[in-house]
Write an enzyme that holds these catalytic residues in place. Structure first.
Site, PDB file in Angstrom:
ATOM      1  N   ASP A   1      87.423 -45.197 -65.060  1.00 37.48           N
ATOM      2  CA  ASP A   1      87.646 -45.734 -63.700  1.00 37.48           C
ATOM      3  C   ASP A   1      87.216 -47.230 -63.761  1.00 37.48           C
ATOM      4  OD1 ASP A   1      84.861 -45.911 -63.590  1.00 37.48           O
ATOM      5  OD2 ASP A   1      84.547 -44.298 -62.211  1.00 37.48           O
TER       6      ASP A   1
ATOM      7  N   ASP B   1      89.508 -35.165 -60.809  1.00 37.95           N
ATOM      8  CA  ASP B   1      88.472 -35.323 -61.524  1.00 37.95           C
ATOM      9  C   ASP B   1      87.534 -35.132 -60.335  1.00 37.95           C
ATOM     10  OD1 ASP B   1      86.582 -38.058 -61.027  1.00 37.95           O
ATOM     11  OD2 ASP B   1      88.633 -38.230 -60.415  1.00 37.95           O
TER      12      ASP B   1
ATOM     13  N   CYS C   1      84.903 -14.117 -66.862  1.00 38.17           N
ATOM     14  CA  CYS C   1      85.032 -15.361 -67.337  1.00 38.17           C
ATOM     15  C   CYS C   1      84.695 -15.132 -68.797  1.00 38.17           C
ATOM     16  CB  CYS C   1      83.975 -16.273 -66.781  1.00 38.17           C
ATOM     17  SG  CYS C   1      84.002 -18.003 -67.560  1.00 38.17           S
TER      18      CYS C   1
ATOM     19  N   CYS D   1      83.515 -17.885 -70.580  1.00 35.35           N
ATOM     20  CA  CYS D   1      83.047 -19.195 -71.354  1.00 35.35           C
ATOM     21  C   CYS D   1      81.705 -18.686 -71.951  1.00 35.35           C
ATOM     22  CB  CYS D   1      82.413 -19.710 -70.029  1.00 35.35           C
ATOM     23  SG  CYS D   1      81.002 -19.227 -69.060  1.00 35.35           S
TER      24      CYS D   1
ATOM     25  N   CYS E   1      78.804 -16.870 -69.890  1.00 28.52           N
ATOM     26  CA  CYS E   1      79.111 -15.723 -69.640  1.00 28.52           C
ATOM     27  C   CYS E   1      79.415 -14.664 -70.600  1.00 28.52           C
ATOM     28  CB  CYS E   1      80.477 -15.523 -68.607  1.00 28.52           C
ATOM     29  SG  CYS E   1      80.307 -16.322 -67.004  1.00 28.52           S
TER      30      CYS E   1
ATOM     31  N   HIS F   1      79.421 -23.334 -67.600  1.00 29.87           N
ATOM     32  CA  HIS F   1      80.267 -22.382 -66.959  1.00 29.87           C
ATOM     33  C   HIS F   1      80.974 -22.813 -65.974  1.00 29.87           C
ATOM     34  CE1 HIS F   1      81.657 -18.865 -64.588  1.00 29.87           C
ATOM     35  NE2 HIS F   1      81.397 -19.434 -63.401  1.00 29.87           N
TER      36      HIS F   1
END
Length: 378
Positions: A89, A271, A309, A311, A314, A340
């Protein structure tokens, strides 16, 4: 550079070619303010959780360690060991957020550092030079993000100045990309639409900046206090006046529901600090809404955060264990929840892309929103 692959209503499915790889859109960019995701998440972790783009903060990296230090070390990609796209940014948001520490003038903004109080000046040329030193894939134009409470006259003058600053950014980036010692000579510049909640000012500004034929365009100054309904209305009015054949980036947004609504209105890039920030405070996202793992009901819950999930968190850890880690003030608790949450957002974007590919985004959006609402009623 940007290829529109499919549309469904206003929603777009595309891909964006960059010097650091192809970005599949719609995409959620994972926020690493100081070249790291807060919560002890490494770049190796980002690769495992489907991150396509990392976002870093120009203002913060300018203060510490210093953009010249990053350049001397080979640029941000080498510095943080990340070879995929990075967006930086411009420092413009700090013009909004550090209201007590800055003064805005035509030449740029005078800051006092929030770290040690030292005086700093940043204008369009300085912002471009800092971002060039960082060697990010995508640089953002330097703008002012005015308060949503500012009056019409202030907003109009601010937007006019942001347009003048954009012209200076374009000229400076052209010069920087032609320098022999520039690390990334193919750095891309995105312009920023501003205008508060005044639709006519927003639309006029969108038309004006579209004339510069930039690689991408963003909508700034939303999610700063206005209602979701107002935000969606602004997006709906602005997007048709930005180039359809370029990516559209909604800055600082948002919740899963915000993202679904904005994709439906033609936004490609997102974002937000929420997934990482919420994760550090034991708030996690699931397919049925948000959970607070500090709640006593999870003390003996040996199931993962989300049964659906995939991930790393998990796949191995239970709610009870993570709750214990928070209670014991172990850093691992934050790390597991941030991993996660970021996976949840990145995976949702992949599902959105798949739904658009298959012409069923409307159905997917409805199913998702109903799932989130169902949990809110409990």
């Amino acid at each position: 550079m940007y290829k529109l692959l499919k549309t469904e209503g206003m929603a777009k499915r595309g891909q964006f070619e960059t010097v650091h790889g192809t970005i599949q859109t719609p995409v959620f960019m994972n926020v690493g303010t100081a070249a790291a995701i807060k919560g002890a998440v490494s770049t190796e972790d980002l690769e495992k959780i489907k991150c396509q783009v990392e976002l870093s903060n120009t203002y913060h990296l300018h203060l510490r360690p210093g953009d010249k230090v990053v350049k001397a070390l080979g640029g941000l990609h080498k510095f943080m060991v990340w070879d995929k796209p990075i967006l930086t940014d411009s420092g413009g948001f700090q013009v909004f957020s550090l209201t007590t520490l800055r003064k805005i003038k035509e030449e740029g903004v005078y800051f006092s550092s929030h770290i040690d109080g030292r005086k700093i000046f940043m204008g369009p040329e300085e912002s471009m030079e800092i971002q060039s030193n960082l060697a990010s894939t995508i640089a953002m134009a330097f703008d002012e993000c005015p308060s949503s409470l500012a009056d019409r006259t202030y907003i109009k003058n601010s937007v006019d100045r942001t347009t003048r600053w954009l012209e200076r950014c374009i000229a400076k980036m052209k010069e920087l990309n032609s320098r022999e010692d520039t690390i990334n000579k193919e750095q891309l510049l995105f312009g920023i639409n501003q205008g508060g909640t005044f639709k006519d000012i927003r639309i006029d500004h969108a038309k004006r900046i579209s004339e510069y034929d930039l690689p991408g365009y963003s909508i700034g100054g939303l999610a700063v206090g206005e209602s979701h309904e107002v935000m969606y209305d602004i997006i709906e009015n602005v997007v048709p006046h930005l180039p359809r054949n370029k990516p559209t980036y909604l800055m600082g947004v948002g919740t899963p529901a915000n993202i679904l609504e904005a994709v439906d209105r033609g936004v490609d890039f997102f974002d937000c600090v929420l997934p990482a920030r919420n994760g550090r405070h034991a708030n996690v996202y699931t397919n049925k809404g948000k959970l607070n793992l500090l709640n006593a009901k999870y003390e003996l819950d040996d199931t993962p955060i989300d049964d659906e999930c995939n991930c790393p968190t998990c796949q191995r850890y239970s709610k009870a264990y993570i709750r214990h880690l928070f209670k014991a003030k172990e850093m691992l608790a934050m790390r597991l929840c941030v991993i996660h949450n970021l996976y949840f957002f990145n995976n949702m974007m992949e599902e959105i892309r798949n739904a658009l590919d298959e012409g069923r985004f409307g159905e997917y959006k409805k199913m998702r929103l109903e799932g989130f609402l169902e949990n809110d009623k409990k």
